[in-house]
Design a protein around this motif. Sequence first.
Motif, short mmCIF file in Angstrom:
data_model
loop_
_atom_site.label_atom_id
_atom_site.label_comp_id
_atom_site.label_asym_id
_atom_site.label_seq_id
_atom_site.Cartn_x
_atom_site.Cartn_y
_atom_site.Cartn_z
N VAL A 188 -11.95 10.53 21.25
CA VAL A 188 -10.72 10.59 20.47
C VAL A 188 -10.94 10.10 19.05
O VAL A 188 -10.56 10.75 18.08
CB VAL A 188 -9.61 9.78 21.16
N ALA A 243 -11.26 13.91 18.02
CA ALA A 243 -9.89 14.32 17.72
C ALA A 243 -9.33 13.61 16.50
O ALA A 243 -8.54 14.19 15.75
CB ALA A 243 -9.01 14.05 18.94
N TYR A 269 -0.28 7.25 16.92
CA TYR A 269 -0.70 6.68 18.21
C TYR A 269 0.30 5.62 18.67
O TYR A 269 0.63 5.53 19.85
CB TYR A 269 -2.09 6.06 18.09
N ALA A 322 -4.40 12.39 23.22
CA ALA A 322 -5.32 11.28 23.48
C ALA A 322 -4.91 10.46 24.71
O ALA A 322 -5.72 9.75 25.28
CB ALA A 322 -5.38 10.35 22.26
N TYR A 369 -6.45 2.93 19.97
CA TYR A 369 -6.52 4.08 19.07
C TYR A 369 -5.87 3.81 17.73
O TYR A 369 -6.35 4.28 16.69
CB TYR A 369 -5.88 5.30 19.73
N SER A 403 -6.64 22.13 23.54
CA SER A 403 -6.01 20.81 23.45
C SER A 403 -4.52 20.97 23.14
O SER A 403 -3.68 20.23 23.66
CB SER A 403 -6.67 19.96 22.35
#
Length: 491
Positions: free
Chosen positions: A39, A43, A60, A218, A254, A378
């Motif tokens: 991630v 990502a 996030y 994620a 994250y 995704s």
Amino acid sequence: MTQLESKGAATSAKRTLRGSLGVTAIVFMVVAAASPLTVVGGAGPLGILIGNGVGYPALYAVSAVILLLFAVGLSAMTRHVPRPGAFFTYIGYGLGRPSGLAAAWTAILTYTTIQVAVYGYVGYLLEITVVSLGGPDIPWWLYALATVALVGVLGYRHIDLSSKVLGVLLIAEVAIVLVLVGAVVLDGGPEGLSLAPFEPANIASGSPGVGLMFAIAAFIGFEATAIFRDEARDPDRTIPRATYGAVIGIGVFYTLSTWGLVMAWGPSGVLAAAAENPATLMLRTVAIYLGAVGEVIVNVLLLTSMFACVLSFHNVLTRYQHTMSSAGVLPESVSGVHARHLSPHVSSIVQTATAGVLLAAFALLGLDPLLQVFTWLSGVATVAIVVLMAVTSVAVIVYFTRNRQDRRPWNTVIAPALGFVGLAVSAVVIVAYFPVMVGDVDADGAPTFGVVTWALLALVIIVPAFGYLQAAWIRRRRPAAYAKLTDAIAG
């Protein structure tokens, strides 16, 4: 330990999964599915580049709050619905068997697409890594298929082996990312440390819908804690704790990690750095702050992180298929449990074959492994999972309103309702910006719903529709199987 349960001498044995997984082991399984380094290094740069730029880390935190509200209702259901299956089971209990079956197929779509997306990324990363080391230029899809085979071998064996592999890899990748963030903080970065990623103007900049899609993606897999119910020790306590732990841990990690990535290049320079090559942004950052040795370590761990991710999703998928087979939705043979490895080995073989066929098809179509296979799939997985969670929130409210087994308003009505609102708004925003992620934009860069966008979004409609049709067909043509479906989904 997996065992054969018999119901009388004249009744054939029914294979079920058993185990003694604790909170830590389950969290390892689902957080590894979130794949921290994949991630942050994979990502994350894409979320910055084609999402909302500097403001991406804040998404996030936003996602974590929404999913924590959702997790309250999910955890309440785990205490009163003592069956594995998560969305499949809970939607069935709250909204009926047909809706439960539609949810099961949508979950299969979600986990299959995200798993194949990561297979594409790992194939691409292996290709460029080998070439950079002076090795032969082997097509990405060959590396991806080799990874599928290795995951299939581990998935065929006992889950304890998978959890141990995932645990070791997870600790290593989390540690190296925290070391990198620490190095950035000590250095101060080229523009100094700031809270620029959390400023409203930056959060709303660019294409926040695309950024939100990558942020929620994620977290995919955290809700799978409920799937391991049959293999958990004291599931009424273990599953809720693992669920909350996974969401909070993923959200904090994250947010901190991508904030560190932005600070490493500075708010005014990170977008250009990501545009140079999003796949190598993490490695270039590590080379600056941790040196050549750190770059090599992260390169290796990035590959193992992606491997841990697909291994974890493989385990989730095989258990979804095992539950669906036990319900009479898939062929009975898919519910088989290996006599020695004590694993759903037939389901593992089915899932390995599915991933292999899809990757072969994408290779034949000539799709780009990063900007098409990874990004497109995704996106599909994220839309599907958000819809599933929103419907699950409704199912929780309906279930507890009807049977009143749990009278805690926060757990059974308020939190699920707030979670539903957050998820519904997220779904609308993600769909609105979906064309940007796919590349369906006009000359001015505005999103336009083209053929590719509609084709991908149609999967989120067609797959659950098939579930409703299958439920109707089973009820009419195979009443005995429908009765079995009833037992499996709604007690």
